[in-house]
Every structure is written in C-alpha cells, then in structure tokens.
Design a protein around this motif. Structure first.
Motif, PDB file in Angstrom:
ATOM      1  N   LYS A  13      -1.546  27.711  71.349  1.00 23.03           N
ATOM      2  CA  LYS A  13      -1.720  26.171  71.459  1.00 23.03           C
ATOM      3  C   LYS A  13      -2.579  26.082  72.747  1.00 23.03           C
ATOM      4  N   ASP A  14      -2.167  27.151  73.847  1.00 23.37           N
ATOM      5  CA  ASP A  14      -2.936  27.192  75.071  1.00 23.37           C
ATOM      6  C   ASP A  14      -4.379  27.625  74.811  1.00 23.37           C
ATOM      7  N   VAL A  15      -4.663  28.479  74.140  1.00 19.97           N
ATOM      8  CA  VAL A  15      -5.852  29.109  73.571  1.00 19.97           C
ATOM      9  C   VAL A  15      -6.766  27.759  73.054  1.00 19.97           C
ATOM     10  N   LYS A  16      -6.151  26.976  72.185  1.00 19.18           N
ATOM     11  CA  LYS A  16      -6.819  25.843  71.456  1.00 19.18           C
ATOM     12  C   LYS A  16      -7.101  24.984  72.650  1.00 19.18           C
ATOM     13  N   THR A  17      -6.387  24.542  73.435  1.00 16.83           N
ATOM     14  CA  THR A  17      -6.704  23.715  74.512  1.00 16.83           C
ATOM     15  C   THR A  17      -7.836  24.320  75.395  1.00 16.83           C
ATOM     16  N   ILE A  18      -7.801  25.509  75.632  1.00 16.92           N
ATOM     17  CA  ILE A  18      -9.022  26.226  76.567  1.00 16.92           C
ATOM     18  C   ILE A  18     -10.061  26.188  75.516  1.00 16.92           C
ATOM     19  N   HIS A  30     -20.155  32.353  75.055  1.00 18.80           N
ATOM     20  CA  HIS A  30     -19.542  32.927  73.965  1.00 18.80           C
ATOM     21  C   HIS A  30     -18.130  33.263  75.012  1.00 18.80           C
ATOM     22  N   PHE A  31     -17.010  33.185  74.265  1.00 23.29           N
ATOM     23  CA  PHE A  31     -15.878  33.509  74.842  1.00 23.29           C
ATOM     24  C   PHE A  31     -14.574  34.077  73.757  1.00 23.29           C
ATOM     25  N   ASN A  32     -13.802  34.863  74.318  1.00 18.65           N
ATOM     26  CA  ASN A  32     -12.692  35.274  73.405  1.00 18.65           C
ATOM     27  C   ASN A  32     -11.339  35.669  74.321  1.00 18.65           C
ATOM     28  N   PHE A  33     -10.182  35.710  73.551  1.00 12.91           N
ATOM     29  CA  PHE A  33      -9.173  36.008  74.227  1.00 12.91           C
ATOM     30  C   PHE A  33      -8.448  37.116  73.485  1.00 12.91           C
TER      31      PHE A  33
END
Length: 70
Positions: A13-18, A30-33
C-alpha cells in the motif's frame, strides 16, 4: 541517471502511494521497488532530478531513504 536507494518502505500500500506521486512527476522517467530485498530497494531513473530531491519526496511520505553507491 539511475539512482538506487535503501528504503523503509515495507508494504504494498505504501508502494501504491509512492507510485501515484512518482507517476505525477514528469521528471521521473522510470522507477521500481524490490520489496523482497532486505534493503527494500528503490531504483529511480531521472535526467532532471538529483538524489536529494528524490530523498525529499520519499521522506515527505513518511519513509526513510538513503542513496546507495552504484
């Protein structure tokens, strides 16, 4: 430029916010976790932003972040 960060982001859910914030920022190409990595790695590609600006974005969302050397 590609930046790699160690973060305290742990939940999807934190990744979705970011993701929402980063997708609105035209300077981020571009970005990824990688939440599976013990350091919760964030990779960001940008030709306009510097590492301190990316760190600021993450910290404003309540997470710690530090740049790792490539």
């Amino acid at each position: 430029m590609l930046y790699i960060f160690k973060t305290t982001v742990k939940k999807k859910k934190d990744v979705k916010t970011i993701t929402r914030i980063f997708e609105e920022n035209e300077a981020i190409l571009h970005f990824n976790f990688d939440l599976e990595d013990r350091d919760k790695i964030l990779r960001v590609k940008s030709e306009k932003l510097e590492a301190p600006e990316i760190l600021s974005l993450i910290s404003h969302l309540g997470h710690d972040c530090e740049e790792l050397d490539l």
